[in-house]
Design a protein around this motif. Sequence first.
Motif, PDB file in Angstrom:
ATOM      1  N   ARG A 139       0.820  -1.209   0.000  1.00 49.16           N
ATOM      2  CA  ARG A 139       0.000   0.000   0.000  1.00 49.16           C
ATOM      3  C   ARG A 139       0.857   1.264   0.000  1.00 49.16           C
ATOM      4  NH1 ARG A 139      -2.570   2.596   4.591  1.00 49.16           N
ATOM      5  NH2 ARG A 139      -4.323   3.856   3.873  1.00 49.16           N
ATOM      6  N   THR A 140       1.765   1.354   0.978  1.00 52.37           N
ATOM      7  CA  THR A 140       2.541   2.586   1.126  1.00 52.37           C
ATOM      8  C   THR A 140       3.328   2.902  -0.130  1.00 52.37           C
ATOM      9  OG1 THR A 140       2.812   1.865   3.377  1.00 52.37           O
ATOM     10  CG2 THR A 140       4.099   3.776   2.689  1.00 52.37           C
ATOM     11  N   GLN A 141       4.030   1.905  -0.597  1.00 54.33           N
ATOM     12  CA  GLN A 141       4.924   2.128  -1.747  1.00 54.33           C
ATOM     13  C   GLN A 141       4.126   2.495  -2.995  1.00 54.33           C
ATOM     14  OE1 GLN A 141       6.528  -1.449  -3.267  1.00 54.33           O
ATOM     15  NE2 GLN A 141       7.080  -0.320  -5.136  1.00 54.33           N
ATOM     16  N   LEU A 142       3.021   1.785  -3.259  1.00 57.97           N
ATOM     17  CA  LEU A 142       2.232   2.039  -4.470  1.00 57.97           C
ATOM     18  C   LEU A 142       1.549   3.404  -4.425  1.00 57.97           C
ATOM     19  CD1 LEU A 142       0.684  -1.485  -5.054  1.00 57.97           C
ATOM     20  CD2 LEU A 142       2.425  -0.344  -6.423  1.00 57.97           C
ATOM     21  N   ARG A 143       1.088   3.760  -3.218  1.00 56.67           N
ATOM     22  CA  ARG A 143       0.448   5.057  -3.067  1.00 56.67           C
ATOM     23  C   ARG A 143       1.438   6.166  -3.401  1.00 56.67           C
ATOM     24  NH1 ARG A 143      -1.267   6.256   2.616  1.00 56.67           N
ATOM     25  NH2 ARG A 143       0.284   4.652   2.967  1.00 56.67           N
ATOM     26  N   GLU A 144       2.653   6.020  -2.834  1.00 53.46           N
ATOM     27  CA  GLU A 144       3.672   7.045  -3.056  1.00 53.46           C
ATOM     28  C   GLU A 144       4.022   7.146  -4.529  1.00 53.46           C
ATOM     29  OE1 GLU A 144       6.673   5.906  -0.353  1.00 53.46           O
ATOM     30  OE2 GLU A 144       5.714   6.976   1.320  1.00 53.46           O
ATOM     31  N   GLU A 145       4.174   5.986  -5.117  1.00 51.18           N
ATOM     32  CA  GLU A 145       4.492   5.917  -6.543  1.00 51.18           C
ATOM     33  C   GLU A 145       3.424   6.645  -7.365  1.00 51.18           C
ATOM     34  OE1 GLU A 145       6.830   4.638  -8.370  1.00 51.18           O
ATOM     35  OE2 GLU A 145       5.946   4.292 -10.353  1.00 51.18           O
ATOM     36  N   TRP A 146       2.171   6.365  -6.989  1.00 54.17           N
ATOM     37  CA  TRP A 146       1.045   6.949  -7.726  1.00 54.17           C
ATOM     38  C   TRP A 146       1.036   8.478  -7.568  1.00 54.17           C
ATOM     39  CZ3 TRP A 146      -4.688   7.143  -6.024  1.00 54.17           C
ATOM     40  CH2 TRP A 146      -5.484   7.594  -7.089  1.00 54.17           C
ATOM     41  N   ASN A 196     -10.296   2.915  -1.398  1.00 56.15           N
ATOM     42  CA  ASN A 196     -11.607   2.626  -1.974  1.00 56.15           C
ATOM     43  C   ASN A 196     -11.494   1.708  -3.183  1.00 56.15           C
ATOM     44  OD1 ASN A 196     -14.035   3.971  -0.796  1.00 56.15           O
ATOM     45  ND2 ASN A 196     -12.608   5.681  -0.792  1.00 56.15           N
ATOM     46  N   TYR A 197     -10.445   1.939  -3.926  1.00 57.60           N
ATOM     47  CA  TYR A 197     -10.177   1.158  -5.141  1.00 57.60           C
ATOM     48  C   TYR A 197      -9.980  -0.306  -4.772  1.00 57.60           C
ATOM     49  CZ  TYR A 197      -8.038   0.746  -9.849  1.00 57.60           C
ATOM     50  OH  TYR A 197      -7.754   0.464 -11.140  1.00 57.60           O
ATOM     51  N   VAL A 198      -9.110  -0.525  -3.799  1.00 50.61           N
ATOM     52  CA  VAL A 198      -8.815  -1.902  -3.381  1.00 50.61           C
ATOM     53  C   VAL A 198     -10.073  -2.562  -2.822  1.00 50.61           C
ATOM     54  CG1 VAL A 198      -7.445  -3.313  -1.825  1.00 50.61           C
ATOM     55  CG2 VAL A 198      -6.402  -1.348  -2.946  1.00 50.61           C
ATOM     56  N   GLU A 199     -10.839  -1.774  -2.101  1.00 49.29           N
ATOM     57  CA  GLU A 199     -12.060  -2.326  -1.528  1.00 49.29           C
ATOM     58  C   GLU A 199     -13.045  -2.732  -2.634  1.00 49.29           C
ATOM     59  OE1 GLU A 199     -13.684   0.029   1.733  1.00 49.29           O
ATOM     60  OE2 GLU A 199     -15.593  -0.959   1.239  1.00 49.29           O
TER      61      GLU A 199
END
Lengths: 141, 303
Positions: free
Chosen positions: B38-45, B73-76
Amino acid sequence: MDVPVLKQGHFLIATVQSALTDADLAQLRRSLVEQVGKFRSRGVIVDVTAVDVLDSFACRTLRDIAHMAGFRGAETVIVGIHPELAFTMVQLGLSLEGVATALDLEEGLAYLQERTTPAARKSSPLATRGAGRGPVSRGQR
Amino acid sequence: MPTRGTPTPNISTATATATAEAASTLLRELVAHLRQNRTQLREEWARRITEAELLTAMTKEEIFAEATSVYDNYVEALETGTFEALQAYARNLSERIIPRGVETHEVVGIVLLLRDVLARSLFAKYQTDFTKLNRILDAYEPAANRIANTVAVGFVQERERIIREQQEAIRELSTPVLQVRERLLILPIIGVIDPQRARQLTEQLLRGIRTNRAKVVVIDITGVAAMDATVANHLVQTVEASRLLGATVIVTGLSPEIAQTLVTIGVDLGKMTTVGDLQGGIEEAERLLGYKVVPFVEGAVEA
């Protein structure tokens, strides 16, 4: 369906409660004009608040009632025409020319009150509204 | 042949169930992967959003905060397969960012970026197992497309709603029905009257007469340079309809052009009261209503 006609002092009040057939309209005209003489009425109010549609015959009958009652000495006011109905009528060319109109029963009564009280007739300019449109017999009084 | 026909659908149903189960297993795996990173992908995004110069109206912190919410929300939505929560969030987000001037392409852009970021991380994870990667993408793509769709449509709908509201507000504003005195209404009309506006004007006026119990109405058309025969006719009809409601209409401020039009279409002057300017119109209306305006004299004793 018969239209009930109520007597209120010098005035007659006819409340149309549903769509009327041509026969009903003729009946209304007959009974109103008769009662104007019988009760020596000075004014007639036809309340059409509950009416959604007025066709050409109905408009003509209303106009006839006004003129006939006028000849027999009573002023007529049509009250309670809905905004939508008013515009439709005008578009169809049924604008009740020569007939006094008012917003509702209260206004109609106030108008007749003004028209039939000699003192008020001079002082209130609005009371002369419709002069020239109304029946001749009334104007020459 | 019912006996032979029966087993076939059973098999296909079974296959379908098996496929659906496999797909949901894959989706679960996928969701687990997205949760872990989560953390890494969010930052990347968020980084890619800034790089692509999207959402320029927002600060970095805001972008990251929103990115986090959208991500979760997306993952959910991927996990549950239901889009209501995401839809509601998209609408709420749109409501917040539209007034700040965020454009449609930006919103669509960030959702597509997220899709890309996630797809890349899947490639990276499964690059050794090509079959698995294929199946994961099969499960991921339709859901991701639907999510992108949901968010974009939510944004556009919200925008349209706001535009509709503004149109409504402008329309209401453009023809105010004003009460100046008890039973006296003024309707100033400015600009071009087209048939549609004329109709709306009539409706408002007739309704205004009813609610304010008006006796006299002054329609001032000083601000209208010209009108065509249709609209002029409509004006006359409005005057007559108002009379049916028991109100007198005074029209003021007719330009020479409009006067010309009225003469051309042969309007009966007896049907319409006209006064040169608004001041005269109001004076006439006051006279009809029985008002009298007298100058106030300082020190004079009231009778």
